[in-house]
Write an enzyme that holds these catalytic residues in place. Structure first.
Site, PDB file in Angstrom:
ATOM      1  N   SER A 197      -5.913   1.429  13.195  1.00  0.00           N
ATOM      2  CA  SER A 197      -4.942   0.697  12.384  1.00  0.00           C
ATOM      3  C   SER A 197      -3.526   1.123  12.740  1.00  0.00           C
ATOM      4  CB  SER A 197      -5.181   0.964  10.900  1.00  0.00           C
ATOM      5  OG  SER A 197      -6.409   0.451  10.475  1.00  0.00           O
ATOM      6  N   HIS A 208      -0.172   0.185   5.425  1.00  0.00           N
ATOM      7  CA  HIS A 208      -1.199   0.894   4.651  1.00  0.00           C
ATOM      8  C   HIS A 208      -1.448   2.307   5.170  1.00  0.00           C
ATOM      9  CE1 HIS A 208      -4.119  -0.575   7.796  1.00  0.00           C
ATOM     10  NE2 HIS A 208      -4.651   0.605   7.547  1.00  0.00           N
ATOM     11  N   ASP A 262      -2.963  -6.448  -5.531  1.00  0.00           N
ATOM     12  CA  ASP A 262      -2.134  -7.599  -5.181  1.00  0.00           C
ATOM     13  C   ASP A 262      -1.367  -7.321  -3.896  1.00  0.00           C
ATOM     14  OD1 ASP A 262       0.659  -9.408  -6.612  1.00  0.00           O
ATOM     15  OD2 ASP A 262      -1.042 -10.131  -5.457  1.00  0.00           O
TER      16      ASP A 262
END
Length: 387
Positions: free
Chosen positions: A320, A179, A244
């Site tokens: 992250s 991401h 999704d």
């Protein structure tokens, strides 16, 4: 000899159960050491590659990912078929000139070994709820001074120009979260000119302030940047629909344009939480509430699924992509060794019997993910037989 693993559902489950029992270590005996398990690893190889159109780079970089699907939710999802596992492990490659390709993979097993390609597809992420990822007293440690920052294992942590953290896993490769460069629909702004930053002192050795160990003021550091040559992101993350996104596949590998010349950390297959030393994990990252600081933390694992580790390590966006690691005994070499067993993904809200609870989540390096990432790094499956 290699054979294609066309495995029906029941055999698939048997393979998984077999895999879970391989290399288990029992903590008995007066001189027991937490030991890296020995796994029989599958092989993930490219089968075909297609050229894709150049992407637009429109997505806003998000430094954390939220999802309402917690441990029980993940544990309750159906097991994927063999064909689905191949789809999830197929991957997209983005090059520095903006071109990209999609590679379909095959999963193979050794004829004398059995592997289970068990993966879970997470449910769709929900609305982000703003909350500090700090649990009680803030237990993070800012790492100061080149004597720490430039030494292993802290020196393996690097900063991405999109704002996340990464970890050096080879001479030219950085492991991070998917991401950080892709939102599930398209690449984030700045990915085409993605850079990786290495924290270094502002003064060279012998220069002003270089060796002033008695100074009460921490030595100032700066980032030296290296451009990224190409990135790999698994199709389990890229599904064409931002609603999704599979948390289980929130990982990516970056290849630098030139070697970084630092010691890097090996990747390893994530052992069950009960086998981790003290049930604890460690990671360092560039949390955005402490600009320019490398922040180290450790904490206990609270729960796990086959693909995810749930913990409450204090963290902020920016951490992250950090490599989650542990230190265990390497029986073959008779030495202690740190390995990355997961990638810190971010924050998840979980509905626990009607009561909201939040966790920080790391993606585990499973045997299949290890085989895939290792092949991305080395380009030869024969060098990826030990995890």
């Amino acid at each position: 000899m290699l054979s294609m693993a066309g495995i029906p559902g029941l055999l698939f489950l048997l393979f998984f159960l077999f895999l879970c029992t391989v290399g288990q270590v029992s903590p008995y005996g007066a001189y027991w050491k937490p030991t890296w398990p020995a796994y029989r690893l599958p092989v993930v190889l490219p089968e075909s590659t297609l050229n894709l159109s150049k992407p637009d780079f429109r997505a806003e970089a998000k430094l954390e990912v939220t999802s309402p699907c917690g441990p029980q939710c993940h544990k309750g999802t159906p097991l994927p078929t063999y064909e689905e596992a191949k789809q999830y492990l197929s991957y997209e490659t983005l090059y520095a000139n903006g071109s990209r390709t999609e590679t379909q993979v095959g999963i193979y097993v050794l004829s004398n070994g059995r592997e289970r390609a068990q993966h879970q597809d997470s449910e769709s992420p929900g609305k982000s709820r703003r909350k500090r990822q700090i649990y009680g007293y803030d237990s993070r440690f800012s790492i100061f001074g080149k004597d720490f920052l430039l030494n292993y294992p802290f020196s393996t942590s690097v900063k991405l120009s999109t704002g996340c953290t990464g970890t050096l896993v080879a001479e030219k490769h950085v492991l991070t979260a998917a991401h950080c460069i892709h939102d599930g629909k398209t690449y984030v702004k700045g990915t085409q000119k993605l850079r990786v930053g290495f924290l270094k002192p502002k003064f060279k050795d012998g220069g002003r302030g270089a060796n002033d160990s008695n100074s009460a003021i921490p030595e100032k550091m700066k980032f030296q940047w290296i451009r990224v040559k190409r990135t790999h992101v698994p199709k389990g993350w890229i599904k064409g629909n931002a609603n999704d996104i599979g948390m289980d596949y929130d990982y990516a590998l970056l290849e630098l344009k030139k070697p970084h010349k630092r010691k890097f950390m090996q990747i390893g297959v994530s052992p069950p939480a009960k086998q981790l030393p003290g049930g604890r994990i460690h990671f360092s990252g560039y949390d955005n509430d402490r600009p320019g600081n490398l922040v180290y933390r450790f904490c206990d694992v609270k729960d796990e699924t086959y693909d995810l580790l749930y913990q409450q390590c204090d963290a902020q966006p920016g951490a992250s992509g950090s490599g989650v690691y542990v230190r265990m005994w390497k029986r073959q070499q008779q030495k202690w060794e740190r390995k990355i067993i997961g990638i810190f993904s971010g924050h998840q809200w979980v509905d626990m019997n009607g009561s909201p609870q939040d966790f920080n989540v790391a993606v585990r390096i499973t045997p299949l993910k290890y085989a895939q990432i290792c092949y991305w790094i080395k380009g030869n499956y024969l060098d990826c037989r030990e995890g």
